[in-house]
Design a protein around this motif. Sequence first.
Motif, short mmCIF file in Angstrom:
data_model
loop_
_atom_site.label_atom_id
_atom_site.label_comp_id
_atom_site.label_asym_id
_atom_site.label_seq_id
_atom_site.Cartn_x
_atom_site.Cartn_y
_atom_site.Cartn_z
N LEU A 444 0.82 -1.21 0.00
CA LEU A 444 0.00 0.00 0.00
C LEU A 444 0.85 1.25 0.00
CD1 LEU A 444 -2.96 -0.87 2.42
CD2 LEU A 444 -2.99 -0.72 -0.06
N GLU A 445 1.96 1.23 0.74
CA GLU A 445 2.85 2.39 0.76
C GLU A 445 3.47 2.62 -0.62
OE1 GLU A 445 4.47 2.53 5.34
OE2 GLU A 445 5.25 0.97 4.00
N ARG A 446 3.88 1.53 -1.26
CA ARG A 446 4.50 1.67 -2.58
C ARG A 446 3.49 2.15 -3.62
NH1 ARG A 446 6.50 -3.35 -0.96
NH2 ARG A 446 5.31 -4.46 -2.59
N LEU A 447 2.26 1.63 -3.56
CA LEU A 447 1.21 2.09 -4.47
C LEU A 447 0.90 3.56 -4.25
CD1 LEU A 447 -1.24 -0.95 -4.22
CD2 LEU A 447 0.22 -0.40 -6.17
N GLY A 448 0.86 3.95 -2.98
CA GLY A 448 0.60 5.36 -2.66
C GLY A 448 1.69 6.27 -3.18
N ALA A 449 2.94 5.81 -3.12
CA ALA A 449 4.03 6.61 -3.65
C ALA A 449 3.90 6.79 -5.16
CB ALA A 449 5.37 5.95 -3.30
N GLU A 450 3.45 5.74 -5.86
CA GLU A 450 3.24 5.85 -7.31
C GLU A 450 2.16 6.88 -7.61
OE1 GLU A 450 4.42 3.85 -10.26
OE2 GLU A 450 6.10 3.92 -8.86
N VAL A 451 1.07 6.85 -6.83
CA VAL A 451 -0.01 7.82 -7.02
C VAL A 451 0.52 9.24 -6.87
CG1 VAL A 451 -2.16 8.73 -6.04
CG2 VAL A 451 -1.87 6.26 -6.34
N GLU A 452 1.25 9.49 -5.79
CA GLU A 452 1.73 10.85 -5.54
C GLU A 452 2.75 11.28 -6.59
OE1 GLU A 452 0.21 12.72 -3.43
OE2 GLU A 452 -1.01 10.99 -2.85
N ASP A 453 3.54 10.35 -7.09
CA ASP A 453 4.49 10.69 -8.14
C ASP A 453 3.77 11.16 -9.40
OD1 ASP A 453 7.22 10.63 -9.44
OD2 ASP A 453 6.21 9.12 -10.66
N ILE A 454 2.72 10.43 -9.80
CA ILE A 454 1.99 10.81 -11.01
C ILE A 454 1.25 12.13 -10.83
CG2 ILE A 454 0.05 10.16 -12.49
CD1 ILE A 454 0.88 7.22 -12.06
N LEU A 455 0.58 12.28 -9.68
CA LEU A 455 -0.21 13.49 -9.48
C LEU A 455 0.66 14.70 -9.16
CD1 LEU A 455 -3.31 12.11 -7.55
CD2 LEU A 455 -3.05 12.59 -9.98
N GLY A 456 1.93 14.47 -8.86
CA GLY A 456 2.85 15.57 -8.63
C GLY A 456 3.41 16.16 -9.91
N ARG A 457 3.08 15.56 -11.04
CA ARG A 457 3.59 16.05 -12.33
C ARG A 457 2.74 17.23 -12.83
NH1 ARG A 457 3.81 9.98 -14.95
NH2 ARG A 457 5.12 9.05 -13.30
N ASP A 458 3.18 17.80 -13.93
CA ASP A 458 2.52 18.96 -14.53
C ASP A 458 1.04 18.67 -14.79
OD1 ASP A 458 2.07 21.37 -15.75
OD2 ASP A 458 2.82 20.70 -17.70
N GLU A 459 0.19 19.62 -14.39
CA GLU A 459 -1.26 19.44 -14.53
C GLU A 459 -1.81 20.28 -15.69
OE1 GLU A 459 -5.31 19.57 -11.76
OE2 GLU A 459 -3.36 20.02 -10.87
N THR A 460 -1.00 20.52 -16.70
CA THR A 460 -1.46 21.28 -17.85
C THR A 460 -2.61 20.54 -18.53
OG1 THR A 460 0.77 22.10 -18.23
CG2 THR A 460 -0.77 22.28 -20.06
N PRO A 461 -3.70 21.23 -18.89
CA PRO A 461 -4.81 20.55 -19.57
C PRO A 461 -4.36 19.83 -20.83
CG PRO A 461 -5.48 22.75 -18.90
CD PRO A 461 -4.00 22.65 -18.65
N THR A 462 -5.05 18.76 -21.17
CA THR A 462 -4.70 17.98 -22.35
C THR A 462 -5.27 18.57 -23.64
OG1 THR A 462 -6.60 16.55 -21.85
CG2 THR A 462 -4.44 15.81 -21.09
N VAL A 463 -6.02 19.65 -23.52
CA VAL A 463 -6.49 20.38 -24.70
C VAL A 463 -5.82 21.75 -24.70
CG1 VAL A 463 -8.72 19.19 -24.74
CG2 VAL A 463 -8.50 21.32 -23.46
N PRO A 464 -5.77 22.44 -25.85
CA PRO A 464 -5.18 23.79 -25.88
C PRO A 464 -5.83 24.71 -24.86
CG PRO A 464 -5.58 22.99 -28.11
CD PRO A 464 -6.20 22.00 -27.19
N GLU A 465 -5.06 25.63 -24.29
CA GLU A 465 -5.54 26.49 -23.22
C GLU A 465 -6.77 27.29 -23.64
OE1 GLU A 465 -6.43 27.74 -19.82
OE2 GLU A 465 -4.69 26.40 -20.01
N SER A 466 -6.82 27.74 -24.90
CA SER A 466 -7.98 28.49 -25.36
C SER A 466 -9.24 27.64 -25.32
CB SER A 466 -7.75 29.01 -26.78
OG SER A 466 -7.51 27.93 -27.68
N LEU A 467 -9.10 26.38 -25.69
CA LEU A 467 -10.23 25.46 -25.66
C LEU A 467 -10.59 25.12 -24.22
CD1 LEU A 467 -12.18 23.88 -27.41
CD2 LEU A 467 -10.49 22.06 -27.57
#
Length: 476
Positions: A444-467
């Motif tokens: 569970l600790e290792r899975l939690g670390a994977e979650v935090e690693d992914i969610l700690g990355r850039d949260e830029t939208p997957t569509v262009p900012e204007s859209l």
Amino acid sequence: MTRLPPIPFLGEEDVEKIHAAALHLLSHTGLHLPHAEARRMLLGAGAREDDEGRVLLPASMVEDAIAKAPSVVPWFDQTGKREAPLEIDRVYFGPGSDSLYVVDRGTKRIRRSRLQDVIDNVRLVEALPEFDFVMSMGLPEDVSADRIYPSVFREMLLHSTKPIVATSTCLADLRIPYRMAVLVAGSEDAFRERPFFITYIEPESPFRFEEDIVDRIWFCGEKGIPTMGVTSSNLGGGGPVTLEGGLAQGTAESLAALVLLQLKHPGAGFVFGANTWATDMRSSIVCYGSPECATSTAAYADLGRFYGLPSWGGAGCTDAHSLDAQAGEEAFQSILIAQQSGASLAHDVGFLAYGSLYDARFLILTHEMIGRVRRMWRRVEPTEENLAVHVIDEVARASIRGEGPTIYLKHPHTAQHFRDSLYLPPRAIERRSLDPARPTESLLERLGAEVEDILGRDETPTVPESLAARLRTDFA
């Protein structure tokens, strides 16, 4: 490497008997159908009405609808560049939708789902390559009831590029997401040419097709949204307690939705199937981790092949309330059988507590299960390079001479092929030498670390900012 062919769960005679039972149900039990236009169309096309006002569908009408439905349903990612055609024996895995609760990432306690949880889980699914499509994974309590489905659809557009399976409770829940999808696609014609979301409509078992059900099925046909009529002929609940009876009813109900769709919009994309899982006789809950979840998914894959239609089912879910041995055993059994059976769409991966709960860590674990099963289900290809006869000869001789690659780890062939030949699990899976003196993290600790690693990355939208700005302002 290519995938192995599917393993049939039903024999040919079994399929024919279930089909015959479904046709009998449609022509003798028929549909509760208060939708006036649908009734007129069906009766005008050869259906009958019995003394109780039920609409009875002749076998010829059902067979005509099956013949009109495409065997391959176009489906794309949200960029329109990668096609994921819905077809027989091509298996896609994705999560589920309408869970009420999540495990809080900080406190690890169960609480009601919020919109940020939807965003976080969608971002996780986007980052995990074994997930082929995305669903909302939540009914957020901080969104008004009339805006829930459009709101979670918007977040799937903003935070994922993967194909979407959307849910709804009324026609507005489809109209607004469709407008968003057209905005992302560029035009109605562009969306129709490369649809990137599909939806399932849920008539009430047994055979209740209320007006809003028909309206949503027809809206999908009109707009080019592939759809399915997924009833819940769950054993002992919405359907008879026997698997055979549940399959007969579920098949008939799915075919009834197909008839309604094809009569109004011939050639519209349709996915066949139903939920025919177990109902617990003590609590009356629908069991997501039951063997029947897995076997009914396999059965509908067989029936889908019989009809020439892609199929729908469930996999990777559990009745356990936490990530424990029960959760792992129940989730893996259904992922394995979904892959072996060739089910087209296997949803609900990562669900805990019979569809009520999501824990982000379980998404990481079930993603690994999908990858493991897909690696297991690869065909052996005895090519000259894979047979490695020359490698065996060189190592065998070198091990005696004491010169050259004396073990396989030293041979260049190993470095060239180990990534393709061996399954390399994610970091959360334990694979290190045992050192009794060294403390180890729990799974569970290792899975939690994977979650935090992914969610700690850039949260830029997957569509262009204007859209993204238009989606946020126009559909707030």
